[in-house]
Scaffold this active site. Structure first.
Site, PDB file in Angstrom:
ATOM      1  N   LYS A  45      -9.501   1.983  -2.009  1.00  0.00           N
ATOM      2  CA  LYS A  45      -9.726   1.393  -0.691  1.00  0.00           C
ATOM      3  C   LYS A  45     -11.129   1.708  -0.182  1.00  0.00           C
ATOM      4  O   LYS A  45     -11.549   2.865  -0.144  1.00  0.00           O
ATOM      5  CB  LYS A  45      -8.671   1.933   0.273  1.00  0.00           C
ATOM      6  CG  LYS A  45      -8.572   1.234   1.613  1.00  0.00           C
ATOM      7  CD  LYS A  45      -7.379   1.836   2.385  1.00  0.00           C
ATOM      8  CE  LYS A  45      -7.098   1.113   3.688  1.00  0.00           C
ATOM      9  NZ  LYS A  45      -5.913   1.718   4.365  1.00  0.00           N
ATOM     10  N   GLU A  51       0.852  -1.186   0.000  1.00  0.00           N
ATOM     11  CA  GLU A  51       0.000   0.000   0.000  1.00  0.00           C
ATOM     12  C   GLU A  51       0.896   1.247   0.000  1.00  0.00           C
ATOM     13  O   GLU A  51       1.863   1.330   0.747  1.00  0.00           O
ATOM     14  CB  GLU A  51      -0.857  -0.045   1.259  1.00  0.00           C
ATOM     15  CG  GLU A  51      -1.764   1.133   1.501  1.00  0.00           C
ATOM     16  CD  GLU A  51      -2.560   0.967   2.799  1.00  0.00           C
ATOM     17  OE1 GLU A  51      -3.502   1.749   2.996  1.00  0.00           O
ATOM     18  OE2 GLU A  51      -2.251   0.052   3.595  1.00  0.00           O
ATOM     19  N   CYS A  78      -5.409  -3.400   2.743  1.00  0.00           N
ATOM     20  CA  CYS A  78      -5.146  -3.319   4.175  1.00  0.00           C
ATOM     21  C   CYS A  78      -6.407  -3.326   5.044  1.00  0.00           C
ATOM     22  O   CYS A  78      -6.963  -4.384   5.316  1.00  0.00           O
ATOM     23  CB  CYS A  78      -4.289  -2.075   4.458  1.00  0.00           C
ATOM     24  SG  CYS A  78      -3.374  -2.144   6.016  1.00  0.00           S
TER      25      CYS A  78
END
Length: 276
Positions: free
Chosen positions: A114, A41, A147
């Site tokens: 995300k 990331e 994540c």
């Protein structure tokens, strides 16, 4: 399938230095016949920016900045698909924590944004429109998250909602890839004292968050590519891994240590370590 995870410690805001460092690690490893290369990331900018004003100079246009250019060049060089995380500035006022997936032939297959934001992301980024899955050539049906997408949304959703895990099963994805900047609960000193030992608690948690996949019939390959190091007072867990999940079993094909900088390469056509 041959999968590479490039784990390293990018320096916050040192874009050129990080680009060069990642390429040196790749050159030193000299991987052959990769199908997929995954980076962490926000791989080249660092992660722990304290405000929008701090990260603003490093925002990149959608799938068109230095991170994507690096991915295109490496994808062509290694003849493989590449995933790189980066901070995105979209047309208008959209800012996202994103990951771009490019093909060996120079196509942008997906620019994923995300969905679940960590507190650090909330200082500058907007939520993406939702999880993604799609057919990706010889990689097959693939899902991608970033994540915090593994966690319950906002840490307030029920822990057994398993949002990303259910997304993987519902889309019948046989490959799930998650670039990360995941923190550790271990003391920072363990990075130097035990750099080659994975963070076992973190590994167990990642697998636990994929519970719907763990219990499904047949194997899905679960890939996490995390960063390592210490940045602005926080310590990252490293421990990038490739794990086969399914039939109530976890097969670890490979995992890096918590403080290890380098390239993990695994071949999922070869046996891994059961429930490691």
């Amino acid at each position: 399938m041959r999968i590479g995870c490039l784990q390293f410690n990018p320096k916050l805001g040192a874009l050129s230095q990080n680009l060069q460092y990642a390429e040196k690690l790749l050159c030193d490893a000299a991987p052959k016949n990769l199908d997929l290369l995954v980076l962490p990331e926000m791989a080249f900018t660092g992660y722990n920016f304290s405000s929008l004003s701090d990260i603003k100079p490093f925002l990149e246009p959608t799938a068109a900045g230095p991170s994507t250019s690096w991915a295109f060049r490496i994808a062509e060089k290694l003849n493989c698909h590449v995933i790189v995380g980066y901070p995105e500035k979209a047309v208008g006022e959209g800012r996202y924590n994103s990951a771009v997936l490019v093909s060996p032939t120079g196509d942008v297959i997906q620019n994923y944004r995300k969905s679940f934001l960590f507190t650090t992301d909330e200082k500058w980024a907007k939520e993406g429109p939702g999880f993604w899955a799609g057919e990706v050539g010889k990689l097959g049906k693939m899902a991608m998250g970033i994540c915090m997408d593994l966690n319950p949304k906002n840490f307030t959703a029920p822990s057994d909602a398993y949002e990303f895990g259910h997304h993987v099963t519902k889309t019948a994805s046989k490959l799930a890839v998650v670039p990360m900047a995941w923190l550790t609960h271990e003391e920072a000193s363990t990075l130097s004292s035990h750099p080659n030992i994975p963070d076992a608690d973190t590994l167990r948690y990642w697998i636990q968050r994929m519970r719907p996949v763990y219990y499904q019939k047949g194997e899905t390959i679960f890939v996490t590519c995390n960063r390592t190091g210490i940045e602005e007072g926080v310590t990252f867990a490293g421990s990038s891994c490739v794990v086969g999940l399914g039939d109530a079993a976890a097969k670890v094909y490979g995992v890096l240590g918590r403080g290890k900088a380098g390239l993990l390469v695994v071949d999922t056509g070869k046996p891994g370590d059961e429930d490691r």
